[in-house]
Each structure stands twice: as C-alpha cells, then as structure tokens.
Design a protein around this motif. Structure first.
Motif, mmCIF file in Angstrom:
data_model
loop_
_atom_site.group_PDB
_atom_site.id
_atom_site.type_symbol
_atom_site.label_atom_id
_atom_site.label_comp_id
_atom_site.label_asym_id
_atom_site.label_seq_id
_atom_site.Cartn_x
_atom_site.Cartn_y
_atom_site.Cartn_z
ATOM 1 N N ALA A 111 2.232 -22.805 -9.038
ATOM 2 C CA ALA A 111 3.328 -23.245 -9.908
ATOM 3 C C ALA A 111 3.759 -24.670 -9.600
ATOM 4 N N ILE A 112 3.769 -25.032 -8.316
ATOM 5 C CA ILE A 112 4.257 -26.359 -7.932
ATOM 6 C C ILE A 112 3.117 -27.324 -7.615
ATOM 7 N N GLY A 113 1.877 -26.902 -7.887
ATOM 8 C CA GLY A 113 0.733 -27.770 -7.657
ATOM 9 C C GLY A 113 0.421 -27.997 -6.200
ATOM 10 N N GLN A 114 0.744 -27.018 -5.379
ATOM 11 C CA GLN A 114 0.553 -27.144 -3.937
ATOM 12 C C GLN A 114 -0.827 -26.626 -3.541
ATOM 13 N N ASP A 115 -1.488 -27.339 -2.650
ATOM 14 C CA ASP A 115 -2.770 -26.873 -2.144
ATOM 15 C C ASP A 115 -2.547 -25.683 -1.217
ATOM 16 N N GLY A 116 -3.510 -24.824 -1.154
ATOM 17 C CA GLY A 116 -3.387 -23.658 -0.272
ATOM 18 C C GLY A 116 -4.066 -22.457 -0.882
ATOM 19 N N GLU A 117 -3.900 -21.344 -0.204
ATOM 20 C CA GLU A 117 -4.551 -20.111 -0.622
ATOM 21 C C GLU A 117 -3.993 -19.607 -1.948
ATOM 22 N N ALA A 118 -4.870 -19.310 -2.887
ATOM 23 C CA ALA A 118 -4.450 -18.808 -4.194
ATOM 24 C C ALA A 118 -4.031 -17.351 -4.093
ATOM 25 N N ALA A 119 -3.251 -16.917 -5.080
ATOM 26 C CA ALA A 119 -2.731 -15.543 -5.075
ATOM 27 C C ALA A 119 -3.847 -14.514 -5.021
ATOM 28 N N GLN A 120 -4.905 -14.751 -5.793
ATOM 29 C CA GLN A 120 -6.014 -13.784 -5.817
ATOM 30 C C GLN A 120 -6.624 -13.615 -4.432
ATOM 31 N N ALA A 121 -6.740 -14.728 -3.700
ATOM 32 C CA ALA A 121 -7.305 -14.661 -2.350
ATOM 33 C C ALA A 121 -6.352 -13.939 -1.399
ATOM 34 N N THR A 122 -5.054 -14.207 -1.540
ATOM 35 C CA THR A 122 -4.053 -13.570 -0.676
ATOM 36 C C THR A 122 -4.071 -12.051 -0.843
ATOM 37 N N LEU A 123 -4.204 -11.598 -2.071
ATOM 38 C CA LEU A 123 -4.134 -10.158 -2.354
ATOM 39 C C LEU A 123 -5.499 -9.459 -2.283
ATOM 40 N N ASP A 124 -6.513 -10.230 -1.951
ATOM 41 C CA ASP A 124 -7.857 -9.646 -1.861
ATOM 42 C C ASP A 124 -8.068 -9.056 -0.465
ATOM 43 N N ASN A 125 -7.555 -7.835 -0.263
ATOM 44 C CA ASN A 125 -7.706 -7.153 1.027
ATOM 45 C C ASN A 125 -7.711 -5.639 0.782
ATOM 46 N N PRO A 126 -8.196 -4.882 1.740
ATOM 47 C CA PRO A 126 -8.352 -3.434 1.540
ATOM 48 C C PRO A 126 -7.054 -2.696 1.235
ATOM 49 N N LEU A 127 -5.926 -3.145 1.804
ATOM 50 C CA LEU A 127 -4.662 -2.448 1.587
ATOM 51 C C LEU A 127 -4.219 -2.549 0.128
ATOM 52 N N VAL A 128 -4.313 -3.741 -0.424
ATOM 53 C CA VAL A 128 -3.951 -3.920 -1.836
ATOM 54 C C VAL A 128 -4.993 -3.268 -2.730
ATOM 55 N N ALA A 129 -6.260 -3.383 -2.344
ATOM 56 C CA ALA A 129 -7.345 -2.814 -3.145
ATOM 57 C C ALA A 129 -7.228 -1.306 -3.291
ATOM 58 N N GLY A 130 -6.539 -0.655 -2.346
ATOM 59 C CA GLY A 130 -6.396 0.800 -2.403
ATOM 60 C C GLY A 130 -5.272 1.281 -3.297
ATOM 61 N N THR A 131 -4.466 0.379 -3.834
ATOM 62 C CA THR A 131 -3.344 0.798 -4.691
ATOM 63 C C THR A 131 -3.840 1.234 -6.069
ATOM 64 N N LYS A 132 -3.001 2.017 -6.733
ATOM 65 C CA LYS A 132 -3.334 2.437 -8.099
ATOM 66 C C LYS A 132 -3.513 1.222 -9.005
ATOM 67 N N ALA A 140 0.825 -1.210 0.000
ATOM 68 C CA ALA A 140 0.000 0.000 0.000
ATOM 69 C C ALA A 140 0.858 1.258 0.000
ATOM 70 N N GLU A 141 1.960 1.223 0.738
ATOM 71 C CA GLU A 141 2.842 2.393 0.816
ATOM 72 C C GLU A 141 3.573 2.625 -0.499
ATOM 73 N N VAL A 142 4.031 1.569 -1.121
ATOM 74 C CA VAL A 142 4.713 1.687 -2.420
ATOM 75 C C VAL A 142 3.727 2.173 -3.488
ATOM 76 N N ASP A 143 2.496 1.699 -3.409
ATOM 77 C CA ASP A 143 1.412 2.125 -4.310
ATOM 78 C C ASP A 143 1.824 2.042 -5.783
ATOM 79 N N PRO A 144 2.130 0.838 -6.265
ATOM 80 C CA PRO A 144 2.606 0.709 -7.648
ATOM 81 C C PRO A 144 1.499 0.939 -8.670
ATOM 82 N N ASP A 145 1.915 1.326 -9.882
ATOM 83 C CA ASP A 145 0.962 1.451 -10.984
ATOM 84 C C ASP A 145 0.512 0.077 -11.464
#
Length: 297
Positions: free
Chosen positions: A238-259, A223-228
C-alpha cells in the motif's frame, strides 16, 4: 434618492452575508465556513477521493504517493507539505479559502486553522460507511454539488446491499494486515471493521480489539481460528515499501491448513485505496467490487 439607495444596500448586506455562510457537519461537530470556496487544499486522501469524485479541482495537496486511481486528481496540483508536516509558509502565500484535513493529518487541524478555515473530516471505525456518506453530503453542500453527492451515495447504498447479499451464508471471515513478516488482525470496531459491520459478514474471532494497527497475531492464532475466509491488506504494498509481500508472509503450513486456504478463499485486496484512502467513495466502491467478485467465485 441617494439616501434611499444607500439604505436599500444596507438592508441587503445582512442577507448577502448570511447567504455566504454555511454551517456543515464535520468529525468535530458543526462548523461555519464560507459557502462554495474557490481555493481549497486537502490533507486527507479520503477527502481528495470524494472531492474529486464530485468534480471539484483542488489547489493544494500533500506530498504523498497516492493510490493509482487518485494520480490524475493530484497531477499538476501544488504540493503544500506532507500529511504530518504541512508547509505553513506555502499555505500562507496561497491563502486558501478552505483546508480539509483529517485521518493521518488530524493532529495538524489546529495549526492549520491559524492559516485558513480548516475542517476535520476524519473517517474512522466500524461505522465507516455512514461516516463516508455524511462527509460526502457535507462536500456536496460546500461545493453546491448536492445532487452529485446524492447520486454517489445512492450508488454506494446499492453496492453495499448487493455485496451483503453476495456474502450472506458463505461463512465467517478474518481480516488481516501483513507488514513485512508481521501479521495483525482486525475486528468489527476497527479501521477495517466496516467490512464486517456494513456487510453483515460474521467475524471468525469476535473478541479482537479495536486497535489502530490491529491486534498482533501469530500464524498459530490464524490456524486456531480457522476462518472460512481471510481478507488480506498488504501494508507494504500500500505504501510502496520494499519487503516481504503478503502472499509470501502467509505461505506457510499453518495458514495453508485453514478452511480459507483449502477452499481458495484467501482474498488479497487492493491495499492502497483501502489503507491510504479508506472512506473515500471510490475507495469503498473498489473494495466492495473486489469482495463481491471474490465471494462470487
């Protein structure tokens, strides 16, 4: 006449021996090996990518789940251990003419060399494109596919130039890799830094360390870097591992507020080719296509 014939054979032997030897450039410097080896084993997915792109069949590959585009190249090929633990007994029985290692298998280059001639073809860091082209040229020499290697290199150069034009003046970018709920960021000198270096894509945060697994960062950092733009590699996928997907990890208000998020400029890259076969010619072309498409929309 017999003496003369024998002498002529003797005179031709040195030239034949010289013709059978080849000196090539590797990640560890110049190496001498037999020209046009028939039975080749590769312990590096980027090498498998490039060698297959040249139309050369392999005799052995590691036991690993490859990116989908390499499945055909490895189908039906003998498995000879893993990237980190080769099956030395199977290799001894196979008696390959050449073993290609590097990257994740770089640590076993020395013990593999005791089984058969082995070259280290590691590709790493911000100069990855140039290293990839150098490795491709070496494979072209080894397998006498120089013309094909040159054509692939030309296509890569053209693609890099086109994508560089596409990303020009469209802002900075932050490259991140998710691993479950964790996030790391990568700078220009890191394993994914070629996307900055080769494409003249400005870094949103130029002070990132060139660490193997990136620099661990928080959502507050993003959020502080605020990339374009945010370019995302999902290690778990990539390695076929079970777990939280990238979209879910980045789905939060701090990331959502970036440009990047507000302008729909979070680009989720096909992670397996990039993470597992980074530096392979087709891996590179695929990632470049994705970036070109993403920055064109």
């Amino acid at each position: 006449m017999k003496i003369i014939a024998t002498s002529l054979v003797a005179l031709t032997l040195p030239s034949l021996a010289l013709a059978a030897e080849l000196t090539v450039e590797t990640a560890a410097g110049a190496a001498s090996l037999a020209a046009q080896p028939d039975k080749v084993v590769a312990f590096d997915l980027a090498a498998i990518d490039a060698i297959d792109a040249l139309g050369v069949a392999l005799a052995g590959v590691p036991e690993v789940s490859p990116p989908a585009y390499l499945a055909g190249a490895m189908q039906g090929v003998d498995r000879v251990g893993t990237l980190f633990e080769p099956d030395y007994e199977a290799l001894a029985v196979m008696a390959p003419d050449l073993i290609v290692a590097g990257g994740r298998s770089q640590s076993v280059v020395e013990p593999l060399s005791a089984v058969a001639p082995t070259i280290d073809m590691t590709i790493w860091g911000g100069a990855l494109i140039e290293q990839a082209k150098a490795r491709l040229a070496t494979y072209g020499e080894i397998f006498e596919r120089g013309e094909a290697a040159a054509e692939l290199t030309g296509a890569l150069d053209d693609k890099v130039a086109a994508v560089r034009d596409t990303v020009a003046d469209k802002g900075d970018a932050l490259i991140v890799m998710t691993n479950g709920g964790k996030v790391s960021a990568y700078g220009a000198e890191s394993r994914f830094g070629w996307m900055h270096a080769a494409l003249d894509l400005p870094e949103a945060h130029p002070a990132l360390d060139a660490e193997t697994h990136g620099e661990a960062v928080s959502f507050e950092f993003i959020a502080e870097v605020d990339p374009d733009w945010i370019l995302v590699i999902d290690r778990g996928a990539a390695i076929g591992q079970d777990g939280e997907a990238a979209q879910a990890t980045l789905d939060n208000p701090l990331v959502a507020g970036t440009k990047a998020a507000r302008n729909d400029r979070i680009l989720y890259l096909d992670s397996a080719p990039l993470y597992l076969a980074g530096g392979g010619i087709r891996s590179l072309m695929g990632t470049l296509d994705e970036i070109e498409t993403g920055f064109s929309e």
